[in-house]
Design a protein around this motif. Structure first.
Motif, PDB file in Angstrom:
ATOM      1  N   SER A   1       2.252  12.697  -1.037  1.00 33.44           N
ATOM      2  CA  SER A   1       2.996  12.263  -2.241  1.00 33.44           C
ATOM      3  C   SER A   1       3.068  10.744  -2.319  1.00 33.44           C
ATOM      4  O   SER A   1       4.129  10.158  -2.534  1.00 33.44           O
ATOM      5  CB  SER A   1       4.408  12.866  -2.226  1.00 33.44           C
ATOM      6  N   LEU A   2       1.930  10.125  -2.156  1.00 37.85           N
ATOM      7  CA  LEU A   2       1.887   8.660  -2.118  1.00 37.85           C
ATOM      8  C   LEU A   2       2.275   8.048  -3.452  1.00 37.85           C
ATOM      9  O   LEU A   2       1.989   8.612  -4.519  1.00 37.85           O
ATOM     10  CB  LEU A   2       0.491   8.192  -1.702  1.00 37.85           C
ATOM     11  N   LYS A   3       2.925   6.898  -3.357  1.00 38.56           N
ATOM     12  CA  LYS A   3       3.396   6.163  -4.528  1.00 38.56           C
ATOM     13  C   LYS A   3       2.761   4.771  -4.538  1.00 38.56           C
ATOM     14  O   LYS A   3       2.393   4.256  -3.473  1.00 38.56           O
ATOM     15  CB  LYS A   3       4.913   6.018  -4.469  1.00 38.56           C
TER      16      LYS A   3
ATOM     17  N   THR B   1      -4.924  -1.382   8.634  1.00 41.17           N
ATOM     18  CA  THR B   1      -5.828  -0.713   7.708  1.00 41.17           C
ATOM     19  C   THR B   1      -5.174  -0.694   6.328  1.00 41.17           C
ATOM     20  O   THR B   1      -3.981  -0.424   6.202  1.00 41.17           O
ATOM     21  CB  THR B   1      -6.166   0.716   8.194  1.00 41.17           C
ATOM     22  N   GLN B   2      -5.958  -1.015   5.314  1.00 41.03           N
ATOM     23  CA  GLN B   2      -5.426  -1.151   3.963  1.00 41.03           C
ATOM     24  C   GLN B   2      -5.261   0.211   3.296  1.00 41.03           C
ATOM     25  O   GLN B   2      -6.182   1.037   3.300  1.00 41.03           O
ATOM     26  CB  GLN B   2      -6.359  -2.007   3.114  1.00 41.03           C
ATOM     27  N   VAL B   3      -4.094   0.420   2.715  1.00 41.69           N
ATOM     28  CA  VAL B   3      -3.825   1.599   1.895  1.00 41.69           C
ATOM     29  C   VAL B   3      -3.452   1.111   0.498  1.00 41.69           C
ATOM     30  O   VAL B   3      -2.523   0.305   0.347  1.00 41.69           O
ATOM     31  CB  VAL B   3      -2.680   2.448   2.483  1.00 41.69           C
ATOM     32  N   THR B   4      -4.179   1.587  -0.481  1.00 40.58           N
ATOM     33  CA  THR B   4      -3.911   1.207  -1.864  1.00 40.58           C
ATOM     34  C   THR B   4      -3.686   2.464  -2.682  1.00 40.58           C
ATOM     35  O   THR B   4      -4.545   3.363  -2.685  1.00 40.58           O
ATOM     36  CB  THR B   4      -5.079   0.400  -2.462  1.00 40.58           C
ATOM     37  N   VAL B   5      -2.549   2.524  -3.357  1.00 40.52           N
ATOM     38  CA  VAL B   5      -2.202   3.687  -4.178  1.00 40.52           C
ATOM     39  C   VAL B   5      -2.183   3.236  -5.634  1.00 40.52           C
ATOM     40  O   VAL B   5      -1.380   2.381  -6.021  1.00 40.52           O
ATOM     41  CB  VAL B   5      -0.841   4.268  -3.775  1.00 40.52           C
ATOM     42  N   SER B   6      -3.043   3.836  -6.423  1.00 39.04           N
ATOM     43  CA  SER B   6      -3.127   3.467  -7.839  1.00 39.04           C
ATOM     44  C   SER B   6      -2.231   4.374  -8.675  1.00 39.04           C
ATOM     45  O   SER B   6      -2.037   5.555  -8.356  1.00 39.04           O
ATOM     46  CB  SER B   6      -4.561   3.571  -8.320  1.00 39.04           C
TER      47      SER B   6
END
Length: 124
Positions: A85-87, A118-123
């Motif tokens: 449930s990433l925001k 480590t990069q996490v990007t949530v669009s």
């Protein structure tokens, strides 16, 4: 010295999931706690989750409780962070950390060794 190597970051849409891995090299019995932190641009590094190697107790930041889960595989010397449930506000560089204090800690200065992130990007 313990070496930590994170992997599993990437780009995901809001509501999606990612699993981060942290491979631990050179761990000894003095490494008792593992944690995940994150740092967004212009913000301080913040605690996400932690667990001890010796038991199943875990500790989460309120912002991720119920969505993220920390776990480990002792045989593989690997710690995981399952993120559901990433925001968009979860977007950050995620770091794995190892510490020698026998308690679940949220302060970065209580950890001794860090991975490269480590990069996490949530669009949205």
């Amino acid at each position: 010295q313990v070496q930590l190597v994170e992997s599993g970051g990437g780009l995901v849409q809001a509501g999606g999931s990612l699993r981060l891995s942290c491979a631990v090299f050179g761990r000894t019995s003095s490494t008792v706690i593992m944690g995940w932190f994150r740092q967004a641009p212009g913000k301080e590094r913040e605690f996400v989750a932690a667990m001890l190697w010796r038991d199943i107790n875990t500790y989460y930041a309120d912002s991720v409780k119920g969505r993220f889960a920390i776990s480990r595989d002792n045989a593989k010397n690997t710690v995981y962070l399952q993120m559901n449930s990433l925001k968009p506000e979860d977007t950050a560089v995620y770091y794995c950390a190892a510490g020698r204090l026998p308690r679940l800690a949220a302060a970065p200065d209580e950890y001794n060794d860090w991975g490269q992130g480590t990069q996490v990007t949530v669009s949205s």
